[in-house]
Enzyme design. Structure first.
Site, PDB file in Angstrom:
ATOM      1  N   HIS A   1     -40.269  18.144  31.903  1.00  0.00           N
ATOM      2  CA  HIS A   1     -39.865  18.426  30.636  1.00  0.00           C
ATOM      3  C   HIS A   1     -39.258  19.487  30.545  1.00  0.00           C
ATOM      4  CE1 HIS A   1     -43.488  16.230  28.374  1.00  0.00           C
ATOM      5  NE2 HIS A   1     -42.318  15.977  27.658  1.00  0.00           N
TER       6      HIS A   1
ATOM      7  N   LYS B   1     -40.844  24.205  26.923  1.00  0.00           N
ATOM      8  CA  LYS B   1     -41.928  23.442  26.720  1.00  0.00           C
ATOM      9  C   LYS B   1     -43.438  24.818  27.463  1.00  0.00           C
ATOM     10  CE  LYS B   1     -45.087  19.574  26.858  1.00  0.00           C
ATOM     11  NZ  LYS B   1     -44.557  19.830  25.014  1.00  0.00           N
TER      12      LYS B   1
HETATM   13  P1  NAD Z   1     -40.949  25.718  19.212  1.00  0.00           P
HETATM   14  O1  NAD Z   1     -40.034  26.603  19.637  1.00  0.00           O
HETATM   15  O2  NAD Z   1     -39.274  25.387  19.667  1.00  0.00           O
HETATM   16  O3  NAD Z   1     -40.893  25.849  17.755  1.00  0.00           O
HETATM   17  C1  NAD Z   1     -41.313  26.754  17.023  1.00  0.00           C
HETATM   18  C2  NAD Z   1     -41.710  26.548  16.159  1.00  0.00           C
HETATM   19  O4  NAD Z   1     -43.123  27.142  15.129  1.00  0.00           O
HETATM   20  C3  NAD Z   1     -40.507  27.708  15.369  1.00  0.00           C
HETATM   21  O5  NAD Z   1     -40.114  27.463  13.637  1.00  0.00           O
HETATM   22  C4  NAD Z   1     -41.526  28.669  15.482  1.00  0.00           C
HETATM   23  O6  NAD Z   1     -40.453  29.965  14.626  1.00  0.00           O
HETATM   24  C5  NAD Z   1     -42.659  28.301  15.388  1.00  0.00           C
HETATM   25  N1  NAD Z   1     -44.409  29.120  14.714  1.00  0.00           N
HETATM   26  C6  NAD Z   1     -43.954  29.346  16.234  1.00  0.00           C
HETATM   27  N2  NAD Z   1     -45.600  30.712  15.899  1.00  0.00           N
HETATM   28  C7  NAD Z   1     -45.518  30.266  14.356  1.00  0.00           C
HETATM   29  C8  NAD Z   1     -46.766  31.314  13.698  1.00  0.00           C
HETATM   30  N3  NAD Z   1     -47.753  32.391  14.335  1.00  0.00           N
HETATM   31  N4  NAD Z   1     -46.442  31.017  12.292  1.00  0.00           N
HETATM   32  C9  NAD Z   1     -45.503  30.477  11.666  1.00  0.00           C
HETATM   33  N5  NAD Z   1     -44.590  29.413  13.000  1.00  0.00           N
HETATM   34  C10 NAD Z   1     -44.350  29.591  13.974  1.00  0.00           C
HETATM   35  O7  NAD Z   1     -41.158  24.642  20.086  1.00  0.00           O
HETATM   36  P2  NAD Z   1     -41.058  22.607  19.699  1.00  0.00           P
HETATM   37  O8  NAD Z   1     -40.238  22.202  20.830  1.00  0.00           O
HETATM   38  O9  NAD Z   1     -40.531  22.307  18.037  1.00  0.00           O
HETATM   39  O10 NAD Z   1     -42.637  22.058  20.039  1.00  0.00           O
HETATM   40  C11 NAD Z   1     -42.977  22.346  18.749  1.00  0.00           C
HETATM   41  C12 NAD Z   1     -44.649  21.266  18.789  1.00  0.00           C
HETATM   42  O11 NAD Z   1     -44.143  20.592  18.695  1.00  0.00           O
HETATM   43  C13 NAD Z   1     -44.894  22.230  20.535  1.00  0.00           C
HETATM   44  O12 NAD Z   1     -46.566  21.577  20.461  1.00  0.00           O
HETATM   45  C14 NAD Z   1     -44.821  20.266  21.365  1.00  0.00           C
HETATM   46  O13 NAD Z   1     -44.976  20.391  21.792  1.00  0.00           O
HETATM   47  C15 NAD Z   1     -44.775  19.637  20.383  1.00  0.00           C
HETATM   48  N6  NAD Z   1     -44.160  18.621  20.724  1.00  0.00           N
HETATM   49  C16 NAD Z   1     -44.407  17.278  20.327  1.00  0.00           C
HETATM   50  C17 NAD Z   1     -43.722  15.665  19.837  1.00  0.00           C
HETATM   51  C18 NAD Z   1     -44.651  14.918  19.615  1.00  0.00           C
HETATM   52  O14 NAD Z   1     -43.878  13.452  19.616  1.00  0.00           O
HETATM   53  N7  NAD Z   1     -45.562  14.637  18.745  1.00  0.00           N
HETATM   54  C19 NAD Z   1     -42.386  15.797  20.483  1.00  0.00           C
HETATM   55  C20 NAD Z   1     -41.335  16.467  20.736  1.00  0.00           C
HETATM   56  C21 NAD Z   1     -42.300  18.532  20.764  1.00  0.00           C
END
Ligand code: NAD
Length: 234
Positions: free
Chosen positions: A143, A147
């Site tokens: 990844h 990540k």
């Molecule tokens: P990212 O870091 O780009 O985004 C995280 C988001 O959460 C941001 O908007 C941030 O402001 C918010 N956030 C963080 N801490 C916070 C808090 N304490 N209060 C409020 N908001 C808060 O991450 P991403 O790449 O968008 O991924 C997010 C999650 O989704 C990860 O766990 C990732 O592994 C997962 N993911 C899952 C899939 C799937 O298909 N299930 C696909 C991609 C990513």
């Protein structure tokens, strides 16, 4: 037709923004509430850092791609709305998963570490590996360097399922991090005279966003309960 109002947890993040792009031009959904811990506008109709009841109560479905801590802090507030929740957040502990699961008595809740069709099919395909359970197995994932969790949630889900199928413990997944890789997962099966490898590559983050919206359409028609992505394929 009335559009379902989406409440997005993690709205400013990579996935929150991909979902926003997918929601544009949608006839069934509206990018209504974007929650994150960033002060800037998220592109959703309302960008908030606090989940206040006046907006929370208007949301028809919650999508969550945030962090385990963020989701846990949001659950008491969004739980009261008794609306469907789709979470793709990975890296959750067993206790955190139980907390999410506990909301499924009052709303349909779906969690999946990977919302792509390809991984859903791979999950089913793994069942055939019981025919070569004497082989050695290794899961590998790559990844992008930002990540947070390692191994990925998808690698952990694949590992859990594979161990159940071949009825033995397997070595931990091998994780690599670098550049902008959206997500690659491989399952290796090593025999003494042959090697088998299944590979899934997510070419764009859109695949997960589209999968989440696809799941949202289906979850809205489900009864209260806890679901995984594969349950919605049936
Ligand atoms: P990212 O870091 O780009 O985004 C995280 C988001 O959460 C941001 O908007 C941030 O402001 C918010 N956030 C963080 N801490 C916070 C808090 N304490 N209060 C409020 N908001 C808060 O991450 P991403 O790449 O968008 O991924 C997010 C999650 O989704 C990860 O766990 C990732 O592994 C997962 N993911 C899952 C899939 C799937 O298909 N299930 C696909 C991609 C990513």
């Amino acid at each position: 037709m009335k559009k379902n109002k989406v409440g997005m947890l993690g709205a400013s993040g990579r996935m929150g923004q991909e979902i926003l792009l997918c929601l544009e031009g949608q006839t069934k959904f509206e990018a209504f509430l974007g929650w994150s811990n960033q002060k800037e506008e998220t592109g959703y109709k309302h960008s908030v850092t606090k989940l206040e009841p006046d907006l929370v109560d208007k949301v028809d479905i919650w999508l969550d791609f945030s962090t385990p801590e963020a989701l846990m802090s949001a659950l008491p507030k969004i739980g009261r709305s008794k609306k469907p929740i789709i979470s793709g957040t990975t890296g959750m502990s067993e206790i955190q998963m139980k907390k999410l699961n506990s909301l499924s008595t009052s709303a349909p809740v779906m969690w999946s570490s990977n919302m792509s069709l390809g991984i859903a099919v791979l999950m089913k395909t793994i069942e055939n590996l019981n025919l070569i359970s004497h082989f050695d197995f290794q899961i590998e994932e790559t990844h992008h360097k930002l990540k947070k969790d390692r191994p990925s949630g998808t690698a952990l889900s694949l590992q859990k399922k594979l161990q159940k199928v071949v009825k033995k413990n397997l070595p931990p997944a091998v994780s690599m991090r670098g550049g902008g890789v959206v997500g690659v997962h491989k399952i290796w099966a090593y025999g003494t005279e042959e090697t088998l490898c299944f590979e899934h590559t997510a070419l764009q983050r859109q695949v997960f966003a589209r999968g989440a919206i696809w799941a949202a359409e289906r979850l809205l028609k489900k009864q209260n309960g806890f679901y995984v992505f594969g349950d919605l394929l049936k």
